[in-house]
Scaffold this motif. Structure first.
Motif, short mmCIF file in Angstrom:
data_model
loop_
_atom_site.label_atom_id
_atom_site.label_comp_id
_atom_site.label_asym_id
_atom_site.label_seq_id
_atom_site.Cartn_x
_atom_site.Cartn_y
_atom_site.Cartn_z
N HIS A 112 1.32 9.16 -5.99
CA HIS A 112 1.96 10.50 -5.29
C HIS A 112 2.81 11.21 -5.36
N ALA A 113 4.16 9.84 -5.45
CA ALA A 113 4.86 11.21 -5.11
C ALA A 113 6.21 10.46 -5.60
N PRO A 114 5.87 10.32 -6.92
CA PRO A 114 7.35 9.74 -8.07
C PRO A 114 8.55 10.27 -6.90
N GLU A 115 8.55 11.93 -7.04
CA GLU A 115 9.41 12.06 -6.65
C GLU A 115 10.60 11.71 -5.45
N VAL A 116 9.90 11.23 -4.60
CA VAL A 116 10.15 10.46 -3.40
C VAL A 116 11.36 9.33 -4.30
N LEU A 117 10.11 7.90 -4.96
CA LEU A 117 10.91 7.66 -5.41
C LEU A 117 11.97 7.03 -6.24
N THR A 118 12.72 8.16 -7.08
CA THR A 118 13.55 8.89 -7.08
C THR A 118 15.13 9.49 -6.22
N GLU A 119 14.17 9.66 -5.16
CA GLU A 119 15.23 10.24 -4.05
C GLU A 119 15.67 9.29 -3.41
N LEU A 120 14.79 7.71 -3.57
CA LEU A 120 15.16 6.81 -2.83
C LEU A 120 16.48 6.03 -3.96
N LYS A 121 16.83 5.84 -5.24
CA LYS A 121 17.32 5.83 -5.80
C LYS A 121 18.52 6.59 -5.18
N ASP A 122 18.44 7.51 -4.73
CA ASP A 122 19.59 8.39 -4.94
C ASP A 122 20.94 8.45 -3.05
N ASP A 123 19.90 9.16 -2.24
CA ASP A 123 20.48 9.09 -1.40
C ASP A 123 19.54 8.86 -0.01
N LEU A 124 18.75 9.43 -0.88
CA LEU A 124 17.25 9.01 0.59
C LEU A 124 17.05 7.45 1.48
N ALA A 177 9.80 17.24 0.95
CA ALA A 177 8.95 18.22 0.76
C ALA A 177 7.35 17.44 0.16
N ALA A 178 7.46 16.48 -1.34
CA ALA A 178 6.90 16.20 -2.28
C ALA A 178 6.07 14.86 -1.34
N LEU A 179 6.75 14.43 -0.46
CA LEU A 179 6.24 12.91 0.88
C LEU A 179 4.59 13.57 1.32
N VAL A 180 5.62 15.27 1.76
CA VAL A 180 4.21 16.36 2.77
C VAL A 180 3.37 16.72 1.97
N ARG A 181 3.51 17.00 0.82
CA ARG A 181 2.63 17.90 0.12
C ARG A 181 1.40 16.21 -0.16
N ALA A 182 1.92 15.32 -0.84
CA ALA A 182 1.09 13.74 -1.31
C ALA A 182 0.55 13.11 -0.53
N LEU A 183 1.03 14.00 0.95
CA LEU A 183 0.37 12.85 1.98
C LEU A 183 -0.51 14.02 3.28
N ALA A 184 -0.69 14.98 2.69
CA ALA A 184 -2.00 16.18 3.45
C ALA A 184 -2.60 15.66 3.20
N PRO A 185 -3.29 15.27 1.97
CA PRO A 185 -4.79 15.12 2.34
C PRO A 185 -5.14 13.59 3.07
N CYS A 241 1.01 -1.35 -0.03
CA CYS A 241 0.05 -0.08 -0.04
C CYS A 241 1.23 1.56 -0.40
N ARG A 242 1.83 1.21 0.93
CA ARG A 242 2.84 2.39 1.24
C ARG A 242 3.61 2.79 -0.38
N GLU A 243 3.87 1.93 -1.39
CA GLU A 243 4.35 1.73 -2.54
C GLU A 243 3.94 1.82 -3.92
N LEU A 244 2.74 1.93 -3.77
CA LEU A 244 1.58 2.23 -4.67
C LEU A 244 1.28 3.67 -4.04
N PHE A 245 1.31 3.66 -3.18
CA PHE A 245 1.11 5.69 -2.67
C PHE A 245 2.17 6.22 -3.33
N LEU A 246 3.74 5.62 -2.97
CA LEU A 246 4.16 6.91 -2.97
C LEU A 246 4.53 6.63 -4.89
N ARG A 247 4.28 5.42 -5.73
CA ARG A 247 4.30 5.75 -7.31
C ARG A 247 3.55 6.10 -7.81
#
Length: 145
Positions: free
Chosen positions: A42-54, A126-134, A34-40
């Protein structure tokens, strides 16, 4: 009822034991899915960051069971934001068979970054904060973002 991200799942035989009910570990897998699909979605930018240093470390996971599930049960997993601090978040999960609650769970997640070979706490992206706000739970205290 607050808004929640919805993951729908049909239980398969591989998720059950010889008696036919679901192994408990699958409830935790469904939280992760559920968490993974949410990221894909609503917050794909976070997936990019996870490939880097996040890094996102699950610090705690829990699940309380109210009823058993069997193969081919249709399940709805509702995910919402239970708490948000500068470096951590907590997600709440409700598991429903139709309108009947069958379980409830939570995950506590810490955000970290790899800096000079060391892992250090970092702000929730920030992208995750925005995506989770609703999806903020109605009882969450404002101002922790």
């Amino acid at each position: 009822m607050h808004r929640a991200y919805i993951y729908e799942h049909v239980v398969g035989f591989e998720e059950t034991n010889l008696v036919g009910n679901v192994y408990f570990v699958n409830y935790l897998r469904w939280q992760g899915r559920c968490r993974e699909l949410f990221l894909r979605e609503h917050a794909p930018e976070v997936l990019t960051e996870l490939k880097d240093d996040l890094r996102m470390f699950t610090l705690r996971v829990e699940c309380d069971f109210f009823a058993e599930l069997d193969a081919f049960d249709e399940l709805i997993v509702r995910m919402s934001l239970a708490e948000l601090t500068q470096t951590q978040l907590e997600l709440g999960f409700e598991y429903l068979r139709g309108s009947t609650p069958v379980a409830r769970g939570r995950q506590r997640i810490a955000c970290m970054r790899a800096v000079d070979g060391q892992i250090a706490p970092t702000h929730v992206p920030a992208a995750l904060v925005r995506a989770l706000a609703p999806y903020r739970a109605a009882d969450q205290v404002a101002g922790h973002a």
